[in-house]
Design a protein around this motif. Structure first.
Motif, short mmCIF file in Angstrom:
data_model
loop_
_atom_site.label_atom_id
_atom_site.label_comp_id
_atom_site.label_asym_id
_atom_site.label_seq_id
_atom_site.Cartn_x
_atom_site.Cartn_y
_atom_site.Cartn_z
N ASN A 278 -56.95 10.51 49.29
CA ASN A 278 -57.68 10.06 48.10
C ASN A 278 -58.01 11.24 47.19
O ASN A 278 -58.00 11.10 45.96
N GLN A 279 -58.32 12.39 47.77
CA GLN A 279 -58.59 13.57 46.95
C GLN A 279 -57.33 13.99 46.18
O GLN A 279 -57.42 14.41 45.02
N THR B 287 -63.99 10.78 58.68
CA THR B 287 -65.09 10.50 57.77
C THR B 287 -65.06 9.04 57.31
O THR B 287 -64.00 8.44 57.19
N LYS B 288 -66.21 8.50 57.07
CA LYS B 288 -66.31 7.13 56.56
C LYS B 288 -66.27 7.10 55.04
O LYS B 288 -66.00 6.07 54.45
N ASN B 289 -66.57 8.23 54.41
CA ASN B 289 -66.60 8.29 52.96
C ASN B 289 -65.16 8.40 52.44
O ASN B 289 -64.51 9.42 52.62
N PRO B 290 -64.66 7.36 51.74
CA PRO B 290 -63.27 7.41 51.28
C PRO B 290 -63.00 8.51 50.27
O PRO B 290 -61.86 8.95 50.12
N LEU B 291 -64.03 8.98 49.58
CA LEU B 291 -63.83 10.07 48.62
C LEU B 291 -63.48 11.38 49.30
O LEU B 291 -62.93 12.28 48.67
N LEU B 292 -63.81 11.49 50.60
CA LEU B 292 -63.54 12.73 51.33
C LEU B 292 -62.21 12.71 52.08
O LEU B 292 -61.83 13.71 52.66
N SER C 168 -57.64 3.50 53.01
CA SER C 168 -58.92 2.98 52.54
C SER C 168 -58.67 2.05 51.37
O SER C 168 -57.67 2.20 50.65
#
Length: 188
Positions: free
Chosen positions: A11-12, A2-7, A64
């Motif tokens: 990071n989670q 995934t490109k979304n760092p929140l996912l 990230s």
């Protein structure tokens, strides 16, 4: 990937560590021994997640900029907020406020120093001793949490907190010394 760092899972985990701070503090300050034990368990899980998110980021290649920013903030928030809460409820003795204040001072000062140097494109790499310092801080706070339930841990708890304070001051001095040429440079 995934490109979304929140996912990203690391990071989670880091975000969950930050979110766990409020329930840890609430449970620790509730005044009930059972809730204090629950606070300790949640705290240990949060502290261990510091290792887990780093391990997973390396193992899965899930790095990230968000993770690099959040991870040290999560550690500092967990330590700092818990120190303040434990000082407030008198879980720390008057003498233990000295290393507690030293820890808070260093963590805030070095964060500001890193931000200042970042604007000048200077990076202060995290040292191995600074990683150990964080580990000792986390262990010392676990002992502070459990001390009201096991008074025999009074002296080891105090010694661990002073060790954490000394390591914190020493690593702060190392970072300040390493950054001094950039702080004292006469540049516009």
């Amino acid at each position: 990937m995934t490109k979304n760092p929140l996912l990203l899972v690391p990071n989670q985990i880091t975000i969950a560590r930050i979110a766990a701070i409020i329930p840890i503090v609430w449970l620790a300050l509730a005044g009930d021994p059972t809730l204090r034990v629950l606070a300790l368990v949640l705290y240990i899980l949060a502290a261990a997640s510091d290792w887990l998110d780093g391990y997973l980021a390396r193992a899965w290649g899930q790095y990230s900029p968000l993770g690099r920013m959040l991870d040290p903030i999560a550690d500092k928030l967990l330590v700092g907020v818990l120190l303040v809460a434990l000082a407030w409820d008198h879980s720390l003795s008057a003498l233990e406020l000295i290393p507690a204040c030293a820890i808070l001072f260093r963590e805030i000062f070095i964060s500001g120093l890193r931000e200042f140097l970042g604007n000048a494109k200077v990076v202060l790499p995290v040292t191995q001793l600074a990683k150990w310092k964080t580990t000792v801080q986390l262990i010392a706070l676990a002992f502070v949490l459990v001390r009201p339930l096991l008074p025999a841990l009074d002296i080891p708890t105090s010694l661990l907190l002073w060790l954490a304070g000394a390591m914190t001051v020493w690593t702060g001095w190392q970072y300040l010394r390493a950054s001094w040429p950039h702080l004292s440079a006469d540049t516009p």
